[in-house]
Design an enzyme around this catalytic site. Structure first.
Site, PDB file in Angstrom:
ATOM      1  N   TYR A 196       1.009  -1.222  -0.023  1.00  0.00           N
ATOM      2  CA  TYR A 196      -0.035   0.058  -0.111  1.00  0.00           C
ATOM      3  C   TYR A 196       0.951   1.136  -0.019  1.00  0.00           C
ATOM      4  O   TYR A 196       0.547   2.167  -0.703  1.00  0.00           O
ATOM      5  CB  TYR A 196      -0.910  -0.043   1.202  1.00  0.00           C
ATOM      6  CG  TYR A 196      -1.763   1.317   1.275  1.00  0.00           C
ATOM      7  CD1 TYR A 196      -2.711   1.432   0.511  1.00  0.00           C
ATOM      8  CD2 TYR A 196      -1.473   2.288   2.399  1.00  0.00           C
ATOM      9  CE1 TYR A 196      -3.446   2.537   0.771  1.00  0.00           C
ATOM     10  CE2 TYR A 196      -1.930   3.318   2.631  1.00  0.00           C
ATOM     11  CZ  TYR A 196      -3.139   3.547   1.667  1.00  0.00           C
ATOM     12  OH  TYR A 196      -3.942   4.875   1.801  1.00  0.00           O
ATOM     13  N   TYR A 248     -13.604  10.922  -1.307  1.00  0.00           N
ATOM     14  CA  TYR A 248     -13.626  10.808   0.045  1.00  0.00           C
ATOM     15  C   TYR A 248     -15.015  11.290   0.435  1.00  0.00           C
ATOM     16  O   TYR A 248     -15.968  10.952  -0.085  1.00  0.00           O
ATOM     17  CB  TYR A 248     -12.597  11.911   0.702  1.00  0.00           C
ATOM     18  CG  TYR A 248     -11.105  11.586   0.083  1.00  0.00           C
ATOM     19  CD1 TYR A 248     -10.639  10.452   0.064  1.00  0.00           C
ATOM     20  CD2 TYR A 248     -10.553  12.641  -0.323  1.00  0.00           C
ATOM     21  CE1 TYR A 248      -9.394  10.305  -0.438  1.00  0.00           C
ATOM     22  CE2 TYR A 248      -9.204  12.583  -0.663  1.00  0.00           C
ATOM     23  CZ  TYR A 248      -8.559  11.429  -0.896  1.00  0.00           C
ATOM     24  OH  TYR A 248      -7.232  11.293  -1.505  1.00  0.00           O
TER      25      TYR A 248
HETATM   26  N1  GLN Z   1      -0.528   7.635   1.581  1.00  0.00           N
HETATM   27  C1  GLN Z   1      -1.730   8.378   2.030  1.00  0.00           C
HETATM   28  C2  GLN Z   1      -2.291   7.653   3.029  1.00  0.00           C
HETATM   29  O1  GLN Z   1      -2.258   6.557   3.134  1.00  0.00           O
HETATM   30  C3  GLN Z   1      -2.743   8.339   0.891  1.00  0.00           C
HETATM   31  C4  GLN Z   1      -4.063   8.971   1.336  1.00  0.00           C
HETATM   32  C5  GLN Z   1      -4.738   9.819   0.177  1.00  0.00           C
HETATM   33  O2  GLN Z   1      -4.294  10.172  -1.015  1.00  0.00           O
HETATM   34  N2  GLN Z   1      -5.834  10.159   0.528  1.00  0.00           N
HETATM   35  O3  GLN Z   1      -2.697   8.232   4.141  1.00  0.00           O
END
Ligand code: GLN
Length: 332
Positions: A196, A248
């Site tokens: 991830y 989101y």
């Molecule tokens: N690397 C970020 C995280 O895991 C990615 C989050 C995002 O782009 N919203 O928090």
């Protein structure tokens, strides 16, 4: 060609210039600062790129500046997981319900204990677990190859951002433990988290996001390279989840106002898909309080309004309408 095709109401390049100039005026928002490497980003660049499902690319501004893909990666890894293990198994581990919570929320569906959807961190980490289960140590290689095929050029990971993500990702590790507890992630969870963090650290440009979007729009087939990248059924499901959950906890407003499947990332990128027609990529690192690029959101709103891109726009009778913006101007 008949007159309608040769004489567009307004060409795409003129629209892009106008939208870029208007959205450039938005100077609010902050560059992501949850890791030092992202806080260093220059807030000034702003680019918009549009790729058509016929393989043409139109760009304005800073469309060739690399930045990390971050959460935009979640849409593409979801597509890969659907292909690898099928819809039923993916749904067993991760739902498809908008959460209404911030992307890094430590929140699960109370009935199923699954992550609400694959576009928030919890869901994306569970999806990374599926890719790990299938590909083992080759998982990151498989992701990088597939992202590169979707962009139509070899991509690479930003090592400094990856190290920073891995060193500070305590909240994501906490989510990982809860996923293991709920049976949505296999042990050892570190390998899924590592994947991830790596997938989030792949560098792209706004032009890459546009071509990736056009690959999704064009039934999984990259319209510039002509290569089949994603399976058509997986592309359908991915767009559905992007439409309902991609921005989101702004996703409802986005569906209402902009009306195209999209995914944003805290690196400042947004990837949008106009099914069968276009991919759109924007880059501007200043983010609003929900983590979406301020100028990116504005650019998409304006483009959608100008070109009738909203999925339910009554002025958009289908591809012939969008095509009219891309027709060649008559010469002489
Ligand atoms: N690397 C970020 C995280 O895991 C990615 C989050 C995002 O782009 N919203 O928090």
């Amino acid at each position: 060609m008949d007159d309608f095709e040769t004489m567009p109401v307004f060409g795409v390049d003129a629209i892009l210039r106008d939208v870029h100039a208007q959205a450039l005026g938005r100077e609010e928002g902050e560059v992501a600062d949850y890791i030092p490497e992202l806080a260093k980003a220059d807030p000034a660049p702003f680019g918009i790129a549009v790729a058509t499902s016929r393989g043409r690319l139109h760009e304005i501004g800073d469309t060739r500046i690399p930045f990390t893909i971050q959460s935009v990666s979640k849409a593409l890894t979801y597509c890969m997981a659907l292909e690898l293990v099928g819809r039923a198994e993916v749904l067993r581990r991760v739902g498809v319900e908008p959460s209404g919570d911030p992307f890094n929320a430590i929140e699960f569906d109370p009935l199923t204990r699954r992550p609400y959807n694959p576009m928030v961190n919890a869901g994306a980490i569970a999806i990374a677990g599926i890719l790990r289960d299938v590909h083992g140590d080759g998982a990151f290689g498989a992701v990088l190859t597939r992202f590169s095929e979707a962009a139509g050029r070899p991509l690479a990971m930003n090592e400094a951002v990856y190290s920073s993500e891995a060193a500070t990702g305590h909240r994501n590790r906490a989510i990982g433990h809860l996923l293991v507890g709920a049976g949505a992630l296999a042990e050892p969870m570190d390998s899924a988290l590592d994947l991830y963090f790596r997938q989030c650290s792949i560098e792209v440009t706004a032009a890459d996001l546009a071509v990736m979007g056009a690959t999704i729009a064009h039934l999984g087939d990259n319209p510039i390279t002509g290569r089949q990248v994603f399976d058509v059924a997986a592309v359908r499901d991915t767009q559905a989840v992007m439409f309902t959950c991609g921005m989101y906890d702004y996703s409802g407003n986005w569906a209402f106002d902009v009306g195209v499947p999209a995914k944003s990332g805290v690196g400042g990128g947004i990837l949008g898909v106009v099914n069968r027609q276009l991919g759109i990529g924007t880059y501007s690192p200043r983010l609003d309080r929900k983590g979406n690029s301020v100028r990116g959101v504005e650019a998409f709103r304006l483009l959608s309004a100008e070109m009738g891109l909203h999925s339910f726009d009554l002025t958009n009778p289908g591809s012939a309408f969008v095509d009219s913006f891309f027709a060649e101007m008559p010469r002489g």
